[in-house]
Design an enzyme around this catalytic site. Structure first.
Site, PDB file in Angstrom:
ATOM      1  N   TYR A  40       0.843  -1.181   0.000  1.00  0.00           N
ATOM      2  CA  TYR A  40       0.000   0.000   0.000  1.00  0.00           C
ATOM      3  C   TYR A  40       0.888   1.245   0.000  1.00  0.00           C
ATOM      4  O   TYR A  40       1.895   1.297   0.709  1.00  0.00           O
ATOM      5  CB  TYR A  40      -0.915   0.023   1.233  1.00  0.00           C
ATOM      6  CG  TYR A  40      -1.966  -1.055   1.197  1.00  0.00           C
ATOM      7  CD1 TYR A  40      -2.672  -1.310   0.025  1.00  0.00           C
ATOM      8  CD2 TYR A  40      -2.265  -1.823   2.318  1.00  0.00           C
ATOM      9  CE1 TYR A  40      -3.650  -2.291  -0.021  1.00  0.00           C
ATOM     10  CE2 TYR A  40      -3.239  -2.805   2.275  1.00  0.00           C
ATOM     11  CZ  TYR A  40      -3.927  -3.035   1.097  1.00  0.00           C
ATOM     12  OH  TYR A  40      -4.884  -4.006   1.048  1.00  0.00           O
ATOM     13  N   HIS A  86     -11.060   4.611   5.567  1.00  0.00           N
ATOM     14  CA  HIS A  86      -9.917   3.719   5.328  1.00  0.00           C
ATOM     15  C   HIS A  86      -9.468   2.948   6.564  1.00  0.00           C
ATOM     16  O   HIS A  86      -8.483   2.216   6.516  1.00  0.00           O
ATOM     17  CB  HIS A  86      -8.759   4.525   4.716  1.00  0.00           C
ATOM     18  CG  HIS A  86      -9.055   4.969   3.319  1.00  0.00           C
ATOM     19  ND1 HIS A  86      -9.742   6.123   3.037  1.00  0.00           N
ATOM     20  CD2 HIS A  86      -8.826   4.365   2.128  1.00  0.00           C
ATOM     21  CE1 HIS A  86      -9.900   6.245   1.737  1.00  0.00           C
ATOM     22  NE2 HIS A  86      -9.365   5.197   1.147  1.00  0.00           N
ATOM     23  N   ARG A 146      -5.291   6.867  -9.913  1.00  0.00           N
ATOM     24  CA  ARG A 146      -4.576   5.708  -9.390  1.00  0.00           C
ATOM     25  C   ARG A 146      -5.350   4.463  -9.746  1.00  0.00           C
ATOM     26  O   ARG A 146      -6.498   4.538 -10.192  1.00  0.00           O
ATOM     27  CB  ARG A 146      -4.391   5.807  -7.868  1.00  0.00           C
ATOM     28  CG  ARG A 146      -5.681   5.741  -7.083  1.00  0.00           C
ATOM     29  CD  ARG A 146      -5.428   5.850  -5.582  1.00  0.00           C
ATOM     30  NE  ARG A 146      -4.761   4.682  -5.043  1.00  0.00           N
ATOM     31  CZ  ARG A 146      -5.395   3.630  -4.522  1.00  0.00           C
ATOM     32  NH1 ARG A 146      -6.714   3.580  -4.474  1.00  0.00           N
ATOM     33  NH2 ARG A 146      -4.718   2.609  -4.045  1.00  0.00           N
ATOM     34  N   ASN A 183      -6.471   0.586  -8.320  1.00  0.00           N
ATOM     35  CA  ASN A 183      -6.540  -0.347  -7.205  1.00  0.00           C
ATOM     36  C   ASN A 183      -6.846  -1.724  -7.797  1.00  0.00           C
ATOM     37  O   ASN A 183      -7.493  -1.817  -8.836  1.00  0.00           O
ATOM     38  CB  ASN A 183      -7.633   0.079  -6.237  1.00  0.00           C
ATOM     39  CG  ASN A 183      -7.529  -0.683  -4.938  1.00  0.00           C
ATOM     40  OD1 ASN A 183      -6.424  -0.935  -4.460  1.00  0.00           O
ATOM     41  ND2 ASN A 183      -8.656  -1.078  -4.379  1.00  0.00           N
ATOM     42  N   GLU A 223      -9.673  -1.173 -10.436  1.00  0.00           N
ATOM     43  CA  GLU A 223     -10.457   0.068 -10.396  1.00  0.00           C
ATOM     44  C   GLU A 223      -9.555   1.215 -10.846  1.00  0.00           C
ATOM     45  O   GLU A 223      -8.512   1.453 -10.234  1.00  0.00           O
ATOM     46  CB  GLU A 223     -10.907   0.368  -8.964  1.00  0.00           C
ATOM     47  CG  GLU A 223     -11.911  -0.612  -8.410  1.00  0.00           C
ATOM     48  CD  GLU A 223     -12.369  -0.226  -7.011  1.00  0.00           C
ATOM     49  OE1 GLU A 223     -11.789   0.697  -6.404  1.00  0.00           O
ATOM     50  OE2 GLU A 223     -13.313  -0.867  -6.525  1.00  0.00           O
ATOM     51  N   TYR A 261      -6.871  -9.040   3.712  1.00  0.00           N
ATOM     52  CA  TYR A 261      -7.780  -7.904   3.523  1.00  0.00           C
ATOM     53  C   TYR A 261      -8.462  -7.960   2.151  1.00  0.00           C
ATOM     54  O   TYR A 261      -9.637  -7.650   2.013  1.00  0.00           O
ATOM     55  CB  TYR A 261      -7.021  -6.574   3.688  1.00  0.00           C
ATOM     56  CG  TYR A 261      -7.900  -5.398   3.365  1.00  0.00           C
ATOM     57  CD1 TYR A 261      -8.930  -5.012   4.217  1.00  0.00           C
ATOM     58  CD2 TYR A 261      -7.742  -4.690   2.170  1.00  0.00           C
ATOM     59  CE1 TYR A 261      -9.773  -3.964   3.901  1.00  0.00           C
ATOM     60  CE2 TYR A 261      -8.583  -3.636   1.836  1.00  0.00           C
ATOM     61  CZ  TYR A 261      -9.588  -3.279   2.719  1.00  0.00           C
ATOM     62  OH  TYR A 261     -10.437  -2.248   2.393  1.00  0.00           O
ATOM     63  N   LYS A 262      -7.717  -8.377   1.146  1.00  0.00           N
ATOM     64  CA  LYS A 262      -8.293  -8.450  -0.200  1.00  0.00           C
ATOM     65  C   LYS A 262      -9.158  -9.704  -0.399  1.00  0.00           C
ATOM     66  O   LYS A 262      -9.699  -9.909  -1.480  1.00  0.00           O
ATOM     67  CB  LYS A 262      -7.180  -8.404  -1.258  1.00  0.00           C
ATOM     68  CG  LYS A 262      -6.547  -7.025  -1.420  1.00  0.00           C
ATOM     69  CD  LYS A 262      -5.512  -7.049  -2.518  1.00  0.00           C
ATOM     70  CE  LYS A 262      -4.810  -5.696  -2.688  1.00  0.00           C
ATOM     71  NZ  LYS A 262      -5.637  -4.672  -3.326  1.00  0.00           N
TER      72      LYS A 262
END
Ligand code: HEM
Length: 315
Positions: free
Chosen positions: A18, A168, A198, A200, A240, A291-292
């Site tokens: 990250y 977040h 950006r 993701n 994204e 987390y993903k």
């Protein structure tokens, strides 16, 4: 092959962490159109009808920002896709045409009663992007309005009114590493005319775009169906493309999210991507993997990717 060429590959290095991976946009358009335009607009509009609370939320003080966002998006549509959209202005009386959908709308800019819905909701029904307005006040940014049909496992209704750090908060390490504050400070300084973007990424099992937190029960279990044999067809890289624009009059930020899905069996046709993504997944730390939502099937995907590398004679 076009699907592959136009796919927004999100990685620059062999290691993923990250970070503030935003870059200044070369072309300052907040909207992109793909060959899935009609299909996705149809899906969006159906979701908005069936699940209005899930897909659209706004606080009353966002209306001026909404008109401003709507004006910016309309302007980009006619500038970058003049063959698909047009806008005729007679003072505040605007006529907007969407040619692919054969639709025409006449309304008075700034007059809420002249549109059948709020301005953000209206314009969101003409673009593939999800669109969020972050209001800036007291040195912070608040998610005060949004149209969100294709979320990657989050809830607009839950997040409405939250500030940047609260939104977040679920991301492991984000606060501890000071990333939330650094990114917030960066966003507070965002200037009109200098938009940023950006990418993701995540993996997902299945082809749903509407993976909201509210419907997790319906799509989350597909992760258990991933096997070595079906991974290429079932698993998709989900990217994204996110863009950030300052709205100068209201001082708020328009955040657009365009979600792209590419099945692994197509993704692996690009050898460089195959090699780099395999390295990234092999090295991905557990906190990001968890987390993903990849923990259940990451190893199966890795087996699939390694088998493709072997076929190509790459170690
Ligand atoms: C200003 C508008 C933004 C909004 C509304 C927004 C919203 C969100 C939301 C809702 C999530 C999911 C959180 C959850 O698990 O519930 C998320 C994740 C994330 N956001 Fe943002 N974000 C914004 C800007 C940014 C920016 C500018 C960056 C970095 C430069 C960023 C970095 C991230 C990262 C790294 C994740 C974790 C994604 C993953 O691992 O899949 N966000 N964001």
């Amino acid at each position: 092959m076009d699907e592959l060429k136009g796919f927004p590959y999100p990685f620059k290095e062999d290691i993923y962490r990250y970070s503030n991976n935003s870059t200044l946009l070369g072309q300052p358009n907040c909207i992109e159109l793909t060959s899935n335009y009609r299909k996705e607009i149809h899906l969006k509009r159906n979701l908005l009808i069936k699940h209005p609370e899930r897909c659209y939320q706004s606080l009353p003080h966002t209306i001026p920002s909404q008109w401003e966002a709507m004006s910016l998006i309309t302007n980009h549509l006619i500038t970058y896709f003049p063959e698909k959209f047009s806008l005729v202005k007679d003072g505040n009386n605007w006529t907007f045409r969407n040619y692919p959908l054969n639709e025409e709308y006449c309304f008075t800019f700034g007059d809420n009663k002249s549109l059948a819905m709020e301005p953000l909701d209206f314009i969101g029904r003409h673009v593939q992007e999800d669109i969020i307005i972050m209001m800036q006040r007291d040195g912070d940014l608040y998610l005060d309005a949004g149209q969100l049909c294709f979320p990657a496992n989050w809830s607009l209704a839950f997040n409405l009114g939250m500030n940047f750090k609260e939104i977040h908060q679920p991301i492991p390490g984000f606060k501890e590493e000071g990333l939330d504050n650094r990114i917030l400070q960066f966003l507070l300084r965002l200037e009109d005319g200098a938009p940023w973007g950006r990418k993701n990424w995540s993996l997902m099992a299945g082809s749903r775009l509407d993976t909201s937190l509210e419907t997790f029960d319906a799509w989350g279990k597909d992760r258990r169906k991933v096997t070595f044999e079906n991974a290429g067809e079932l698993v998709r890289l989900r990217v994204e493309v996110q863009k950030l624009f300052r709205l100068p009059r209201s001082g708020s930020i328009l955040f657009t999210i365009h979600t792209h899905l590419l099945p692994l069996e197509k993704f692996v046709l690009n050898e460089e991507w195959l090699v780099q993504f395999t390295r990234i997944l092999e090295e991905l730390p557990p906190h990001i993997t968890d987390y993903k939502g990849l923990a259940l099937y990451k190893n199966t995907v890795l087996d699939y990717l390694r088998a493709r590398l072997k076929e190509k004679g790459i170690k």
